[in-house]
Design an enzyme around this catalytic site. Structure first.
Site, PDB file in Angstrom:
ATOM      1  N   SER A 165       4.085   2.224   8.343  1.00 33.90           N
ATOM      2  CA  SER A 165       3.690   0.910   7.472  1.00 33.90           C
ATOM      3  C   SER A 165       4.991   0.736   6.552  1.00 33.90           C
ATOM      4  O   SER A 165       5.721   1.710   6.235  1.00 33.90           O
ATOM      5  CB  SER A 165       2.896   1.778   6.413  1.00 33.90           C
ATOM      6  OG  SER A 165       1.362   1.628   6.743  1.00 33.90           O
ATOM      7  N   HIS A 172       0.864  -1.300  -0.060  1.00 32.38           N
ATOM      8  CA  HIS A 172      -0.013  -0.026   0.036  1.00 32.38           C
ATOM      9  C   HIS A 172       0.978   1.176   0.058  1.00 32.38           C
ATOM     10  O   HIS A 172       0.551   2.364  -0.308  1.00 32.38           O
ATOM     11  CB  HIS A 172      -1.092   0.013   1.292  1.00 32.38           C
ATOM     12  CG  HIS A 172      -0.591   0.192   2.364  1.00 32.38           C
ATOM     13  ND1 HIS A 172      -0.289  -0.582   3.482  1.00 32.38           N
ATOM     14  CD2 HIS A 172      -0.053   1.474   3.012  1.00 32.38           C
ATOM     15  CE1 HIS A 172       0.065   0.011   4.563  1.00 32.38           C
ATOM     16  NE2 HIS A 172       0.315   1.377   4.406  1.00 32.38           N
ATOM     17  N   ASP A 188       0.653  -7.810   2.230  1.00 34.55           N
ATOM     18  CA  ASP A 188       1.029  -6.274   2.005  1.00 34.55           C
ATOM     19  C   ASP A 188       2.331  -5.963   1.965  1.00 34.55           C
ATOM     20  O   ASP A 188       3.035  -5.259   2.902  1.00 34.55           O
ATOM     21  CB  ASP A 188       0.369  -5.519   3.338  1.00 34.55           C
ATOM     22  CG  ASP A 188       0.108  -3.974   2.727  1.00 34.55           C
ATOM     23  OD1 ASP A 188       0.748  -3.593   1.771  1.00 34.55           O
ATOM     24  OD2 ASP A 188      -0.541  -3.150   3.432  1.00 34.55           O
TER      25      ASP A 188
HETATM   26  N1  ASP Z   1      -1.915   1.342   8.065  1.00 33.25           N
HETATM   27  C1  ASP Z   1      -1.100   2.407   8.662  1.00 33.25           C
HETATM   28  C2  ASP Z   1      -0.592   3.119   7.471  1.00 33.25           C
HETATM   29  O1  ASP Z   1      -0.859   3.289   6.486  1.00 33.25           O
HETATM   30  C3  ASP Z   1      -0.227   1.971   9.648  1.00 33.25           C
HETATM   31  C4  ASP Z   1      -0.728   2.255  11.150  1.00 33.25           C
HETATM   32  O2  ASP Z   1      -1.329   3.270  10.848  1.00 33.25           O
HETATM   33  O3  ASP Z   1      -0.697   1.493  11.908  1.00 33.25           O
HETATM   34  O4  ASP Z   1       0.665   3.716   8.106  1.00 33.25           O
END
Ligand code: ASP
Length: 716
Positions: free
Chosen positions: A651, A83, A219
């Site tokens: 992330s 992502h 991911d």
């Molecule tokens: N999914 C989050 C991000 O995109 C990671 C998190 O906030 O824990 O940074």
């Protein structure tokens, strides 16, 4: 004496001493070393961060605009989340060659795809520079003067530091400006895509699974840093070569088990751990609700059309991702704050302070400060809602943003100068090629309908108040006019207009635009509130005042040298440590600490895009062709949870075991603890990481890209 000391400690730690929370500055990690070692860390703080010899920090990178990545080979190979490079992968994808959907694996360096605009930044060192930054600052200055002086001092310090180097540097405030640190880095600009799994693996579970445990999303993606032959950061050139990286993380396929030490090194973006109750109240009750409402509506509309047509999916999946991530997080944050009763808890702590304020001068002063902050929030909360509702409504309408972006050129001169014409045509090209009118038209009607029928009057700019309670039919009429009968209705209409419009037609458009002032007014209102000038009612001004009070409020934490308090995240490198552990989100429920590929098959649903499973993946799972990546039970682990305090920006961060070996990469947090940016609760806050063995399994068995595994250092 004893009594007053304990009161003092109570006073200062009141409102934010969370045991187990923490994102620590690598430079100060010595303070936490013993604690980490007790949990299972076998190395030293110096192994994590050192300026004298190579250390782990050399293998951690800031990836793109807001993620973390890590070096995993001597040849500049970078691992991060799928992502994190989603937009870039999307941009490389077409319906004919859909990398996003099919995945991509470079067979050799020659096949690696250069990605314009993507950067990877290595931290060289950090240092405290509070004295330089606060030079000349005194109590008599106004806040604006103070900020201005600090800005200049920062500029001077940065200039001096990076003079005659190819480094970049930034200076950031800590503890609301009680301290400042400089971060000196090297930014590499030739970054190439090496491998990405298909979206059905990299984004398996989509938005439904996002922010949730248990998780089965693969991911991850692989990139490579290129440099010139001397290893310097230069723009893309076919002559560039993979960067030689002496520091990289060895990979452990021994795996980890519940209770094992874990450590995350990365770039958490924002936390607000030191908020008073009004601060939490503002986020939960003034900022999040309009955001949740308007984004939810927008997403429903987008998804409806994305499910109908693959080309719309390709165009809008990036946009939808960004909106959905913040939308779902806001929902989780509100839920977490409610369920942990965080607001009540903080309220109670403030009541204790009130009681103490009659007993000591310190308590009295602190309570007075609290009241001052509270008073500022009265204006702050109202302005925040106003900004968020305006932004989430008017900035969400794509055509409105486009019209605003061309308004000036469109009405400036006649005939259009070549320069003007080129600008207009370029903007039109980039806008319409990524735009699906039916979505935007529906968004226009639904968001504006909600906005005008549900906003408090004081939140609507005066000039727009005449639309309050507007009927849906009227908005549909307006939409028809703008979307179907104006020069903006199609790219062709717009281009034709720019190419051929007569003076009279330009005047008519000018008049038409002034008649359709809704966007202009909304935009002006937003600009005014966001104006950085020192006028009474602007958001930056009230923020400046609130932050100045918080500076005093947290001064004690900045002075502390025992390592009890950590500065809020601000997109600088931090270390979080904890252990792999499950938790019980609700009475009678237990979350196990890891997931396996069995879950992928359980979740499979050929009728839902996000839950489709690639046939090849299904085969290798069914045949249990896991090779050396299986766990002791012969199972293939996918993800695990741990008690590392992380935030957005973490992330892609490396998750390390006690020996500093890579055991996973961080990618998310569990739903029940999403409020951890405001309030960390160890009983329910967990970061979610992809097990490194699943990554290797996908690269090796699914993608059959064994040459990539060969360049890594795998430890058993
Ligand atoms: N999914 C989050 C991000 O995109 C990671 C998190 O906030 O824990 O940074």
């Amino acid at each position: 004496m004893k009594k007053s000391l304990s009161i003092l400690i109570l006073l200062f730690s009141i409102i934010f001493c969370y045991a187990d929370a923490g994102m620590w500055l690598p430079l100060l990690l010595k303070q936490k070393e013993a604690e980490m070692q007790k949990l299972g860390f076998k190395l030293t703080a110096e192994d994590v961060y050192s300026v004298n010899h190579s250390s782990m920090k050399d293998a951690v990178v800031f990836f793109g605009k807001g993620c973390t990545g890590e070096v995993i080979s001597k040849k500049g190979l970078i691992l991060t989340n799928h992502h994190c490079g989603y937009y870039e992968i999307l941009k490389l994808s077409t319906l004919e060659n859909n990398i996003l959907q099919n995945g991509f694996w470079a067979a050799s360096h020659n096949d690696e795809i250069s990605i314009a605009g993507l950067t990877v930044t290595f931290l060289m060192y950090m240092a405290e520079v509070t004295e330089d930054v606060l030079k000349g600052v005194d109590e008599k200055q106004s806040l604006l003067e103070r900020d201005e002086l600090i800005r200049k001092n920062i500029q001077t310090k940065i200039k001096k530091t990076i003079e005659n180097t190819d480094f970049s540097a930034e200076i950031k405030p800590f503890f609301y400006g009680n301290q400042y640190y400089i971060f000196v880095s090297r930014e590499f600009k030739d970054i190439r895509l090496v491998g990405t799994p298909p979206e059905s693996i990299g984004k398996f579970g989509g938005d439904t699974d996002n922010w949730m445990w248990p998780r089965h999303t693969g991911d991850f993606a692989l990139y490579r840093v290129y440099a010139n032959k001397n290893g310097d950061p230069v723009p893309y050139s076919p002559d560039n070569v993979p960067l030689k990286t002496e520091s990289f993380f060895p990979i452990s396929i021994k795996g980890i088990e519940e209770g094992d030490f874990t450590m995350v090194l990365g770039y958490p973006g924002t936390t607000q751990q030191y908020l008073i109750s009004d601060g939490i109240d503002m986020v939960v009750n003034y900022r999040n609700p309009p955001l949740i409402q308007q984004r939810g509506t927008r997403l429903d509309i987008m998804k409806k059309y994305m499910d109908m047509q693959p080309e719309v999916r390709l165009m809008y999946s990036g946009k939808a991702n960004t909106i959905a991530n913040g939308w779902k997080k806001a929902i989780g944050e509100n839920k977490g704050i409610k369920e942990t009763k965080a607001l009540n808890a903080r309220d109670k702590e403030e009541k204790v302070l009130e009681l103490l304020s009659t007993q000591t001068v310190d308590a009295y002063n602190r309570f007075t400060l609290l009241l001052e902050i509270k008073a500022l929030y009265e204006t702050y909360k109202e302005m925040e809602t106003k900004v968020v509702t305006l932004r989430e409504t008017f900035q969400a309408v794509e055509l409105g943003r486009f019209i605003e972006s061309v308004r000036e050129e469109l009405t400036k001169d006649y005939p259009y100068s070549l320069e003007n014409k080129t600008k207009l045509l370029e903007r039109a090209e980039s806008f319409y090629s990524n735009y699906y009118k039916p979505i935007d038209k529906e968004v226009f009607v639904e968001l504006l309908y909600y906005y005008f029928n549900n906003s408090k009057k004081e939140c609507i700019p005066e000039l727009l108040q005449k639309y309050a309670d507007i009927e849906r039919e009227s908005l549909q009429g307006m939409a028809k006019q703008i979307y179907d009968h104006s020069i903006f209705s199609t790219r062709e209409n717009f281009v034709r207009f720019v190419e051929t419009a007569s003076k009279k037609e330009i005047a008519a458009v000018h008049k038409w635009l002034s008649g359709n002032r809704m966007f202009l007014i909304a935009n002006q209102a937003l600009t005014e509130i966001n104006n950085n000038s020192y006028t009474e009612r602007t958001l930056p001004n009230i923020r400046r005042q609130v932050d100045a009070k918080y500076r005093d409020w947290v001064a004690f934490a900045a002075k502390d040298t025992t390592g009890r308090y950590f500065p809020d995240a601000n997109l600088t490198m931090r270390v979080a440590f904890g252990k792999m552990e499950g938790f019980s989100p609700y009475n009678g429920m237990v979350y196990l600490p890891y997931s396996t590929t069995d879950g992928i098959l359980q979740k499979e649903n050929p009728n839902i895009y996000d839950y489709q499973v690639d046939n090849k993946l299904k085969d290798v799972i069914l045949y249990k062709d896991f090779g050396q990546y299986a766990d002791a039970n012969g199972e293939m682990r996918v993800a695990f949870i741990a008690s590392n305090h992380t935030a957005g920006g973490n992330s892609g961060s490396p998750v390390l075991n006690g020996n500093g070996e890579l055991v996973g990469i961080n990618f998310d947090r569990a739903w029940e603890g999403v409020m951890s940016d405001l309030y960390y609760d160890i009983s329910r806050c967990r970061n979610i990481s992809l097990d490194i063995r699943y990554i290797l399994f996908i690269v090796d068995k699914f993608a059959e890209a064994g040459h990539l595994i060969e360049e890594m250092e795998i430890r058993n």
